[in-house]
Write an enzyme that holds these catalytic residues in place. Structure first.
Site, short mmCIF file in Angstrom:
data_model
loop_
_atom_site.label_atom_id
_atom_site.label_comp_id
_atom_site.label_asym_id
_atom_site.label_seq_id
_atom_site.Cartn_x
_atom_site.Cartn_y
_atom_site.Cartn_z
N CYS A 146 0.80 -1.23 0.00
CA CYS A 146 0.00 0.00 0.00
C CYS A 146 0.83 1.28 0.00
CB CYS A 146 -0.94 0.00 1.20
SG CYS A 146 -2.14 -1.35 1.12
N LEU A 147 1.66 1.49 1.04
CA LEU A 147 2.31 2.81 1.19
C LEU A 147 3.19 3.21 0.02
CD1 LEU A 147 3.18 3.73 4.85
CD2 LEU A 147 1.05 3.82 3.59
#
Ligand SMILES: NC(=O)c1ccc[n+]([C@@H]2O[C@H](COP(=O)([O-])OP(=O)(O)OC[C@H]3O[C@@H](n4cnc5c(N)ncnc54)[C@H](O)[C@@H]3O)[C@@H](O)[C@H]2O)c1
Length: 418
Positions: free
Chosen positions: A260-261
Site C-alpha cells: 500500500c504505502l
C-alpha cells in the site's frame, strides 16, 4: 444471506471470504493462482490473519468454495473485487481490476451488487469498473445492478483492529447502490459509515495511506539531519508524543514497504497530474525521501564500520528482518530488500534472519540463517531492519560487536541508532 463471489484470495480477499462464510453467506473465492486455490482447498492458509483452523472451519460449513474457474462465479449476488493494484513504470497498473471486472461482468445478473475494494485513484469505480461490467453484461450500473466502492482498511497482524472491528466506509454510484452495499457490509462488520460518492470513498483510502507516507517521510528526513544537529531524534519524538493533542507519533525506519504505502500515494499523484492543474508536490517529495532511506541506512552502516577500521566490502553482516513490518512475513516492497541488495552490491557477505518469512524465500547473494547467539557473535555488524518480537533485544545488544538499529529499539554501548 447471499451468494458472495470474492475475486482475489490474497491478504484482503481471503479474510473477507472467510468472514463472509462466518456471517452466514455462501462464498465463492475466485483466484487465478491455481496453487493458492490448491492450498485453500487443502485448508492450508498463506495469509497470517487467517489461521488454518478458521479456514478448515469455513470449508467444513460447505459454504466456502475456493476456485480458479471463472465459470464458478455464475449466479453471484454480491461480487467483491480484491485484486492487486500495483505500479508499472511509476503509473497505476489496473490490469488485474479490469480482468476481475470483466470476469464478474460475464456472470452479472439484474439486482446483483458489485463492490470494488482494491485501493485505487478517485474515479476508478465509475469510469473503469462500471463500464467494463456494463459492456460484459449489457446491464446498466445503478439501474439494473448496484455498484459501489468500499476501501479495505485491514492492518495485517493487528489483533486489536480487525476486519470486523475496523469501521468500514461504504459508497455507491447512486442511492440504491449505496443501500445495497451498506446492507451487505452490515452483515460483515460491526460498523459501516456511508460516504455519498465512490470518488470520496476512493480518495479517503488514498488520503489515509498518503497521510502515513508523508508523516513517515517527515520523521525519516528528520532522522537524516538530527545527528548533524547533535539531537537524539528518538528522544525528541518520544518527547513530542507526550502532547495529548495535535501530534501523532511516527518513527523513522529504513523506508516504507508493503503493497500500500509505496504505491497508493503514486496512484494519487498520477491522477493529479492526469486530471488536475499542478502537481501533488508534497506527495512526490515524501515518496522520494522514503525511497532514499535504504541508501541512507547503508551510508550510516558504512561509516560505523569505517570507524572500526572496516569497510562494507568483505564485512560479514547479519540483517535482522526482511519483512516490511514487524511480526509479519510480508516482503512486498520491503525496504530491507533494498538495503540487502545494496550491501551485496558493495561486496559485503550478507546473511539474513527472519523467522516470519518463508525459509524458501531467497535473495540473490544473501544467505538465510537462523537468529541466534552464534550468528550474532560472528557478524562484523548486525543491522536491525524489522523489529520482530522474536528478536531478543538484550541478546542482540550484549552479543553483537556492532549493531546498527534502523528501528530505534535497542540500547547499549555497541548500538548505533538510525
Ligand atoms: N495487504 C493489505 O494490507 C491491504 C490493505 C488494504 C488494502 N489493500 C489493497 O487491496 C488490494 C489487494 O491487495 P492484497 O494485499 O490482497 O493483494 P494479494 O497479492 O495478497 O492478493 C491478490 C490476489 O488476487 C489474485 N488475482 C489477481 N488478478 C486476479 C483476477 N483477475 N482474478 C482473480 N484473482 C486475481 C492474485 O492471484 C492474488 O492471490 C490492493 O489494491 C491493495 O492495495 C491491501
Amino acid at each position: 444471506m447471499a451468494l458472495v463471489a470474492v475475486v482475489g484470495q490474497g491478504y484482503v480477499g481471503l479474510p473477507l471470504a472467510v468472514r463472509a462464510v462466518e456471517a452466514g453467506h455462501d462464498v465463492v473465492g475466485f483466484d487465478v493462482d491455481a496453487e493458492r486455490v490448491r492450498r485453500l482447498l487443502a485448508g492450508d492458509s498463506y495469509v497470517e490473519d487467517v489461521a488454518d483452523d478458521r479456514l478448515v472451519a469455513a470449508r467444513a460449513t460447505g459454504r466456502y468454495r475456493p476456485t480458479d474457474r471463472a465459470d464458478d462465479l455464475e449466479g453471484f449476488e454480491v461480487g467483491i473485487i480484491a485484486v492487486p493494484t500495483p505500479l508499472a513504470d511509476r503509473s497505476p497498473d489496473l490490469a488485474h481490476v479490469e480482468a476481475a471486472a470483466s470476469a464478474l461482468g460475464t456472470h452479472l445478473r439484474p439486482g446483483a451488487c458489485v463492490v470494488l475494494e482494491s485501493s485505487t485513484y478517485p474515479g476508478t469505480t465509475e469510469e473503469l469498473v462500471g463500464p467494463l461490467l456494463e459492456a460484459a453484461s449489457g446491464l446498466r450500473a445503478g439501474e439494473d445492478f448496484h455498484l459501489g466502492y468500499s476501501p479495505e482498511r485491514i492492518d495485517p497482524g493487528n489483533a486489536q483492529w480487525t476486519l470486523t472491528s475496523i469501521p468500514k466506509l461504504v459508497s455507491g454510484v447512486n442511492a440504491s447502490s449505496l443501500t445495497a452495499v451498506q446492507g451487505f457490509y452490515d452483515t460483515m462488520v460491526d460498523k459501516t459509515i456511508a460516504v455519498s460518492g465512490t470518488r470520496e470513498a476512493e480518495m479517503a483510502k488514498l488520503l489515509e495511506n498518503t497521510f502515513r507516507n508523508v508523516n513517515a517521510a517527515l520523521v525519516n528526513e528528520m532522522a537524516t539531519f538530527a545527528r548533524d544537529l547533535d539531537v537524539d531524534i528518538w528522544e525528541a519524538i518520544e518527547a513530542a508524543s507526550t502532547k495529548p493533542f495535535g501530534f501523532l507519533r511516527f518513527t523513522p525506519g529504513p523506508g516504507v514497504g508493503g503493497h500500500c504505502l509505496p504505491s497508493d500515494p503514486v496512484y494519487l499523484s498520477w491522477r493529479v497530474r492526469q486530471k488536475a492543474e499542478g502537481t501533488a508536490r508534497l506527495i512526490e517529495v515524501a515518496n522520494q525521501v522514503n525511497v532514499e532511506m535504504p541508501d541512507y541506512v547503508v551510508a550510516r552502516l558504512a561509516a560505523a564500520l569505517e570507524r572500526r577500521g572496516r569497510t562494507l566490502h568483505g564485512a560479514r553482516l547479519l540483517l535482522l528482518g526482511l519483512a516490511y513490518k514487524e511480526n509479519s512475513g510480508d516482503t512486498r516492497e520491503s525496504p530491507a530488500l533494498a538495503v540487502a541488495e545494496r550491501l551485496v552490491a558493495a561486496g559485503a557477505e550478507v546473511r539474513a534472519a527472519d523467522p516470519h518469512v518463508d525459509p524458501g524465500y531467497q535473495l540473490p547473494g544473501v544467505c538465510r540463517v537462523e537468529f541466534g547467539p552464534a550468528e550474532l557473535a560472528e557478524a562484523d555488524a548486525v543491522v536491525l531492519l524489522t523489529a520482530h518480537g522474536a528478536f531478543d533485544g538484550d541478546l542482540i545488544a550484549s552479543t553483537a560487536s556492532l549493531v546498527f538499529d534502523a528501528r530505534g529499539r535497542l540500547h547499549g554501548p555497541n548500538v548505533e541508532r538510525l
